[in-house]
Design an enzyme around this catalytic site. Structure first.
Site, PDB file in Angstrom:
ATOM      1  N   ALA A   1      -9.117   8.865   1.020  1.00  0.00           N
ATOM      2  CA  ALA A   1      -7.810   9.337   0.554  1.00  0.00           C
ATOM      3  C   ALA A   1      -7.796   9.594  -0.956  1.00  0.00           C
ATOM      4  O   ALA A   1      -6.859   9.239  -1.664  1.00  0.00           O
ATOM      5  CB  ALA A   1      -6.702   8.358   0.936  1.00  0.00           C
TER       6      ALA A   1
ATOM      7  N   ALA B   1      -3.183   7.957   7.133  1.00  0.00           N
ATOM      8  CA  ALA B   1      -2.416   7.498   8.294  1.00  0.00           C
ATOM      9  C   ALA B   1      -1.023   7.001   7.921  1.00  0.00           C
ATOM     10  O   ALA B   1      -0.317   6.437   8.751  1.00  0.00           O
ATOM     11  CB  ALA B   1      -3.189   6.398   9.009  1.00  0.00           C
TER      12      ALA B   1
ATOM     13  N   HIS C   1      -9.435   1.318  -1.134  1.00  0.00           N
ATOM     14  CA  HIS C   1     -10.481   1.906  -0.280  1.00  0.00           C
ATOM     15  C   HIS C   1     -11.166   3.114  -0.936  1.00  0.00           C
ATOM     16  O   HIS C   1     -10.906   4.260  -0.604  1.00  0.00           O
ATOM     17  CB  HIS C   1      -9.993   2.216   1.131  1.00  0.00           C
ATOM     18  CG  HIS C   1      -8.666   2.887   1.286  1.00  0.00           C
ATOM     19  ND1 HIS C   1      -8.288   4.013   0.584  1.00  0.00           N
ATOM     20  CD2 HIS C   1      -7.634   2.610   2.102  1.00  0.00           C
ATOM     21  CE1 HIS C   1      -7.092   4.387   0.952  1.00  0.00           C
ATOM     22  NE2 HIS C   1      -6.657   3.543   1.875  1.00  0.00           N
TER      23      HIS C   1
ATOM     24  N   ARG D   1     -18.525  17.886 -11.686  1.00  0.00           N
ATOM     25  CA  ARG D   1     -17.797  18.408 -12.849  1.00  0.00           C
ATOM     26  C   ARG D   1     -16.481  17.677 -13.095  1.00  0.00           C
ATOM     27  O   ARG D   1     -16.028  17.618 -14.228  1.00  0.00           O
ATOM     28  CB  ARG D   1     -17.550  19.916 -12.687  1.00  0.00           C
ATOM     29  CG  ARG D   1     -18.781  20.756 -13.005  1.00  0.00           C
ATOM     30  CD  ARG D   1     -18.443  22.236 -13.094  1.00  0.00           C
ATOM     31  NE  ARG D   1     -18.117  22.811 -11.796  1.00  0.00           N
ATOM     32  CZ  ARG D   1     -19.016  23.271 -10.934  1.00  0.00           C
ATOM     33  NH1 ARG D   1     -20.297  23.231 -11.241  1.00  0.00           N
ATOM     34  NH2 ARG D   1     -18.641  23.791  -9.781  1.00  0.00           N
TER      35      ARG D   1
ATOM     36  N   ASP E   1      -9.438  -3.454   6.101  1.00  0.00           N
ATOM     37  CA  ASP E   1      -8.431  -2.423   6.418  1.00  0.00           C
ATOM     38  C   ASP E   1      -8.139  -2.420   7.919  1.00  0.00           C
ATOM     39  O   ASP E   1      -7.882  -1.375   8.521  1.00  0.00           O
ATOM     40  CB  ASP E   1      -8.892  -1.040   5.951  1.00  0.00           C
ATOM     41  CG  ASP E   1      -7.726  -0.048   5.811  1.00  0.00           C
ATOM     42  OD1 ASP E   1      -6.564  -0.509   5.841  1.00  0.00           O
ATOM     43  OD2 ASP E   1      -7.972   1.159   5.691  1.00  0.00           O
TER      44      ASP E   1
ATOM     45  N   GLU F   1       0.824  -1.214   0.000  1.00  0.00           N
ATOM     46  CA  GLU F   1       0.000   0.000   0.000  1.00  0.00           C
ATOM     47  C   GLU F   1       0.859   1.265   0.000  1.00  0.00           C
ATOM     48  O   GLU F   1       0.378   2.347  -0.328  1.00  0.00           O
ATOM     49  CB  GLU F   1      -0.956   0.011   1.192  1.00  0.00           C
ATOM     50  CG  GLU F   1      -2.036   1.051   1.025  1.00  0.00           C
ATOM     51  CD  GLU F   1      -2.927   1.243   2.226  1.00  0.00           C
ATOM     52  OE1 GLU F   1      -3.777   2.144   2.173  1.00  0.00           O
ATOM     53  OE2 GLU F   1      -2.772   0.516   3.226  1.00  0.00           O
TER      54      GLU F   1
ATOM     55  N   GLY G   1     -19.228   0.397   8.916  1.00  0.00           N
ATOM     56  CA  GLY G   1     -20.240   1.241   9.522  1.00  0.00           C
ATOM     57  C   GLY G   1     -19.728   2.612   9.914  1.00  0.00           C
ATOM     58  O   GLY G   1     -20.503   3.461  10.361  1.00  0.00           O
TER      59      GLY G   1
END
Length: 385
Positions: free
Chosen positions: A228, A149, A224, A235, A281, A138, A257
């Site tokens: 981010a 983070a 995700h 537009r 995650d 990642e 949630g």
């Protein structure tokens, strides 16, 4: 082994009255029950799945840790604990994610993962660990402005030579590489290595044109979704619009949630029909009490199922994938759709669907038996009991 009397989740996303026969850790056949007749048992063990749905074991392709450990700890102890916790919680195959860290640290994480994979295979850890089927890099090829983070001190431009190195050090386990397509070298990295790993658009400021160029070059995944990255503006629809227009692009969704509201979850499953991947995650605090933990070397506070940095930034989740899947169902997503998003869709995106992600002859014998009334796990089966 024979599993009978349950409703089995098939490759065309239906629950059917089938009996499953396996040989050690491989499915050998599926037989439809006719007039209540069961297959001949012989000397095989029989599992009665009456009152249950039988679904594939789940696959999590984006999580950082659990049970007090982080994949980036880079230790055998951590890898063993993570793979054990995942299996006990219904995730039978895993592709854990790194963070943005020094290159030498990432080298060591890849080497340790290769060692763990070899150890698990040698010791026949079928009933002890989730299968380590990949690594999700990642970081460190991300945008400083959208680092979330991640630790900005170690961000670097995309580098194909590093991708090649991590593939080698991991013994071929690196299967997904996240990057920000606006960074110098992104397109050449994607074009040069798309046949070796899957690329995902992530932690990015990219507009529609930049994201679409990366997807046209071979990036077929979004890390995700919504988090981010620029919002879905009317537009300039950004990464989200580019992914919607790229019909073979999968998108990850954190359905804990907290990260995504229920209306957006429902809209996402409509917009990306058949292409949503549920991820957890999750971080090391998953399965542990509220308190202070670390993620990528940064301090994280966990309170009431929410993990945040000191500035309030959400830092991953503390919700296992199985609970994310049930949360999606509670938000109105059909069970069949949610199951596919946590099983076959992630496996397809990282090229592991020949062995994992669905119940079919020739695939791994990884199953969850769910109570048809409560949807809670009644039994986890991985290989021969």
């Amino acid at each position: 082994m024979i599993i009978q009397n349950g409703l089995v989740f098939t490759e065309d996303n239906q629950f059917l009255p089938l009996s499953i026969r396996t040989d050690h850790d491989i499915i050998t056949s599926l037989v439809r029950r006719e007039n209540g007749k069961q297959p001949e048992e012989g000397n095989e063990s029989v599992i009665d799945a009456s009152g249950c749905y039988v679904i594939p074991g789940l696959t999590d392709i984006h999580f950082h840790g659990c049970d007090g450990y982080d994949f980036c700890d880079g230790s055998m102890e951590a890898d063993e604990a993570i793979a054990s916790f995942c299996l006990k919680n219904g995730v039978t195959s895993i592709c854990p994610a790194t963070m943005t860290m020094p290159v030498e640290t990432l080298d060591g994480i890849c080497e340790t993962a290769a060692s763990f994979s070899a150890m698990a295979a040698k010791e026949q850890g079928e009933n002890r660990y989730a299968d380590l089927i990949g690594i999700h890099m990642e970081g460190p090829f991300i945008s400083r402005a959208k680092k979330g983070a991640q630790n900005g001190a170690y961000i670097i431009p995309p580098d194909g030579a590093l991708v090649e190195r991590w593939i080698r050090l991991s013994g071929g386990l690196v299967r997904l590489v996240s990057l920000a397509p606006e960074l110098p070298g992104s397109l050449s990295c994607i074009e040069g290595y798309k046949d070796k790993v899957a690329f995902s658009v992530a932690h990015t400021e990219a507009d529609y044109a930049t994201a679409k160029a990366a997807m046209d070059a071979g990036a077929k995944h979004v890390t995700h979704l919504y988090n981010a990255m620029p919002p879905f503006h009317h537009r300039d629809s950004g990464v989200i619009g580019a992914a919607a227009d790229t019909k073979d692009c999968y998108v990850e969704l954190i359905c804990d949630g907290l990260h995504i509201s229920a209306p957006v979850v429902r809209a996402t499953f409509r917009l990306f029909e058949g292409r949503v991947i549920l991820i957890s995650d999750s971080m090391r605090a998953t399965g542990k009490p509220d308190g202070t933990y670390t993620l990528g070397g940064q301090e994280v506070t966990v309170r009431k199922n929410k993990a945040t940095l000191s500035d309030g930034t959400i830092a991953g989740s503390v919700t296992p994938l199985f609970r994310c899947m049930l949360t999606a169902v509670s938000m109105g997503i059909p069970l069949e759709t949610a199951v596919a998003a946590a099983t076959i869709n992630p496996c397809r995106s990282i090229g592991m669907d020949a062995l994992y992600g669905s119940i079919a002859a020739g695939k791994k014998a990884h199953f969850l038996l769910l109570d048809r009334e409560t949807l809670e796990i009644k039994r986890i089966i991985k290989g021969q009991p």
